[in-house]
Design an enzyme around this catalytic site. Structure first.
Site, short mmCIF file in Angstrom:
data_model
loop_
_atom_site.label_atom_id
_atom_site.label_comp_id
_atom_site.label_asym_id
_atom_site.label_seq_id
_atom_site.Cartn_x
_atom_site.Cartn_y
_atom_site.Cartn_z
N THR A 29 -13.27 -0.62 -31.30
CA THR A 29 -13.05 0.10 -32.57
C THR A 29 -13.63 -0.67 -33.74
O THR A 29 -14.30 -0.11 -34.61
CB THR A 29 -11.54 0.34 -32.79
OG1 THR A 29 -11.05 1.10 -31.69
CG2 THR A 29 -11.27 1.08 -34.07
N LYS A 136 2.88 -5.00 -31.57
CA LYS A 136 2.67 -3.55 -31.77
C LYS A 136 2.23 -2.88 -30.48
O LYS A 136 1.47 -3.47 -29.71
CB LYS A 136 1.61 -3.34 -32.85
CG LYS A 136 1.29 -1.87 -33.09
CD LYS A 136 0.10 -1.68 -34.00
CE LYS A 136 -1.03 -1.03 -33.24
NZ LYS A 136 -2.15 -0.61 -34.10
N GLU A 177 5.41 2.35 -32.15
CA GLU A 177 4.50 3.26 -32.84
C GLU A 177 4.20 4.51 -32.00
O GLU A 177 3.28 4.51 -31.18
CB GLU A 177 3.18 2.54 -33.18
CG GLU A 177 2.21 3.46 -33.92
CD GLU A 177 0.91 2.78 -34.35
OE1 GLU A 177 0.71 1.60 -34.03
OE2 GLU A 177 0.09 3.44 -34.98
N LYS A 219 6.98 2.50 -36.50
CA LYS A 219 5.73 2.81 -37.21
C LYS A 219 5.34 4.25 -36.89
O LYS A 219 4.64 4.52 -35.92
CB LYS A 219 4.64 1.83 -36.77
CG LYS A 219 3.26 2.10 -37.36
CD LYS A 219 2.38 0.87 -37.25
CE LYS A 219 0.95 1.16 -37.65
NZ LYS A 219 0.15 -0.03 -37.85
N SER A 261 -1.38 4.98 -41.53
CA SER A 261 -2.05 5.90 -42.47
C SER A 261 -2.75 7.03 -41.72
O SER A 261 -2.91 8.12 -42.28
CB SER A 261 -3.00 5.15 -43.40
OG SER A 261 -4.00 4.43 -42.71
N GLY A 262 -3.20 6.79 -40.50
CA GLY A 262 -3.61 7.87 -39.61
C GLY A 262 -4.81 8.71 -40.01
O GLY A 262 -4.98 9.79 -39.46
N GLY A 263 -5.59 8.26 -40.98
CA GLY A 263 -6.75 9.06 -41.39
C GLY A 263 -6.53 9.76 -42.73
O GLY A 263 -7.39 10.50 -43.20
N SER A 290 2.28 -0.11 -42.81
CA SER A 290 1.56 -0.94 -41.86
C SER A 290 0.20 -0.26 -41.69
O SER A 290 -0.11 0.29 -40.64
CB SER A 290 2.32 -1.00 -40.53
OG SER A 290 1.55 -1.70 -39.56
N GLY A 292 -3.86 0.41 -41.63
CA GLY A 292 -5.13 -0.17 -41.20
C GLY A 292 -6.21 0.33 -42.14
O GLY A 292 -6.60 -0.32 -43.11
P1 13P Z 1 -4.18 3.37 -39.62
O1 13P Z 1 -3.36 3.03 -40.83
O2 13P Z 1 -5.66 3.28 -39.85
O3 13P Z 1 -3.74 4.66 -38.97
O4 13P Z 1 -3.93 2.23 -38.56
C1 13P Z 1 -2.66 1.80 -38.33
C2 13P Z 1 -2.55 1.35 -36.95
O5 13P Z 1 -2.26 0.21 -36.72
C3 13P Z 1 -2.79 2.31 -35.86
O6 13P Z 1 -2.30 1.80 -34.67
#
Ligand code: 13P
Length: 339
Positions: A29, A136, A177, A219, A261-263, A290, A292
Site C-alpha cells: 500500500t 492494530k 478495527e 477503531k 478516516s476511510g477515504g 486514528s 491514516g
Molecule cells: P484511514 O484513516 O486512511 O482509513 O486509515 C486508517 C487505518 O489505519 C486503516 O486501517
C-alpha cells in the site's frame, strides 16, 4: 494479563487533545501511495518519507501513538536512531499492525477475512520487546449484493476477539478495527445497521473470550452513506447517527473510540469528529482519531512536489492536519482555522 498496564496505556492513547497517527500501511500500500505521487518505491523511500513525519516539530502535542508496520518498527531515523526510540523520547507510544491482511473468504465471493492469528503470540512478544505498547487488526466489511453475509460478520468478529485476547496477554493494547467500507450506493441507514451488527458480534466474542474492555480501544468507521449513494447526509447527521450507533452497541467501560478516516476528505474527517465532540449528548468514552489518509494525504503530496524544501513542506502539512484534528477531538475546530 497486566490489566493496570493495559488500562494506563489505553487511556494515554486517548488523553486530552491527542489521537493516533496510522502510519502502518503495508509495503504494498505504501509503495502504491508513493508511486501515485511519482516517487519510486523502495524500503528506503518508505523510511525516508516516514522518518520525516516522525521528526516534525512538536507533533507530540497532538499525537499520542503511531501505528507502524513490521518494516518500519525495525527502521531508523536519518541520524541512525531507532524510530521506536525517537517516538518514545517524544512521549509517543509505538504501535504495530499485527494482522497479515484481508484475504478472500472461502465460499463468499467478494468478501474478506483478516488473517494473522498463526504465530501471533510470538510476534506480539517480539514487538513488545522492541518497544510496541499497542496493536492494530483491521477487519473489512463490504456492503452490497447480499453482503455482508453472516459468515463474513461472525468470522471477522471471532478473529478480532482472538487477536485482542492474545495482544492483552502479551501486554499490548488491542485496537479493534471492524471497518465497514464506504464503497457502494447504500444509504446511511444501511451503514448504521451493518455497523451495529458487527459491533454487537465483536463485543459478544470479546466477552466470550475474556477480553478486558477497559484495556482496549475501538477503531470504527463513522456512519456515512456509500460513496455512490445519491442521498448523502449532512455532517450533523453523520455525527448524530454515529454517536447513536456507538452508544447502543459499544460497552461503556471502553476507554476510547479512535475513528478511521476511510477515504473521507481531510476536512470531512475533521468536521465530523468535531461535531461529535460538540454534541450535548453525553457519551462515556473519549472520541478521537486514528487517521491514516486524513493526516497524511497532503503531507505525501508535499513530499513529492518540486519545492525548495520538501522535508519542511511535508512536515508543515502533517502538523496542520494534526493540529486541526487535535482541536476537533475537543470540539474546538472551526472551518476558518483551515486557512
Ligand atoms: P484511514 O484513516 O486512511 O482509513 O486509515 C486508517 C487505518 O489505519 C486503516 O486501517
Amino acid at each position: 494479563m497486566d490489566r493496570q498496564l493495559l488500562e494506563k496505556n489505553a487511556r494515554e492513547l486517548v488523553s486530552p487533545g491527542k489521537g493516533i497517527l496510522a502510519a502502518d500501511e503495508s509495503n504494498g500500500t505504501m509503495s502504491n501511495r508513493l508511486e501515485s505521487v511519482g516517487i519510486e518505491p523502495s524500503a528506503e523511500a518508505r523510511r525516508s518519507y516516514r522518518a520525516n513525519l516522525f521528526s516534525s516539530e512538536g507533533y507530540e502535542s497532538a499525537i499520542s501513538g503511531v501505528i507502524l508496520f513490521d518494516e518500519t518498527i525495525r527502521q531508523c531515523m536519518d541520524d541512525g536512531k531507532p524510530i521506536v526510540q525517537e517516538l518514545s523520547e517524544r512521549g509517543i507510544l509505538p504501535g504495530i499492525k499485527v494482522d497479515t491482511g484481508a484475504k478472500e473468504l472461502a465460499n463468499y465471493e467478494g468478501e474478506k477475512i483478516t488473517e494473522g492469528l498463526d504465530g501471533l503470540r510470538e510476534r506480539c512478544a517480539e514487538y513488545f520487546a522492541i518497544g510496541a505498547r499497542f496493536a492494530k487488526w483491521r477487519a473489512v466489511i463490504r456492503i452490497g449484493n447480499g453482503m455482508p453475509s453472516s459468515a463474513c460478520l461472525s468470522t471477522n468478529a471471532h478473529a478480532l476477539a482472538r487477536y485482542s485476547a492474545i495482544c492483552q496477554e502479551q501486554g499490548l493494547v488491542p485496537i479493534i478495527e471492524p471497518e465497514v467500507l464506504m464503497d457502494g450506493d447504500h444509504d446511511a441507514s444501511v451503514c448504521f445497521d451493518v455497523t451495529a451488527s458487527i459491533l454487537d458480534l465483536t463485543f459478544a466474542e470479546c466477552d466470550n473470550q475474556g477480553v478486558h474492555i477497559p484495556g482496549a480501544l475501538l477503531k470504527p468507521n463513522m456512519i456515512i452513506a456509500g460513496k455512490d449513494c445519491k442521498d448523502q447526509i449532512s455532517r450533523e447527521e453523520v455525527a448524530r447517527m454515529t454517536v447513536e450507533c456507538l452508544t447502543n452497541h459499544v460497552p461503556h467501560d471502553l476507554p476510547g473510540i479512535v475513528f478511521l478516516s476511510g477515504g473521507q476528505s481531510d476536512e470531512d474527517a475533521t468536521a465530523h469528529l468535531d461535531l461529535m465532540n460538540k454534541m450535548a449528548m453525553e457519551h462515556p468514552w473519549q472520541l478521537s482519531y486514528s487517521y491514516g489518509r486524513a493526516l497524511q494525504a497532503d503531507a505525501l503530496r508535499k513530499w513529492s512536489e518540486d519545492s525548495e524544501d520538501p522535508h519542511q513542506a511535508s512536515s508543515s502539512a502533517f502538523l496542520h492536519r494534526a493540529k486541526m484534528n487535535s482541536l476537533a477531538r475537543s470540539g474546538e475546530w472551526n472551518k476558518s482555522l483551515e486557512g
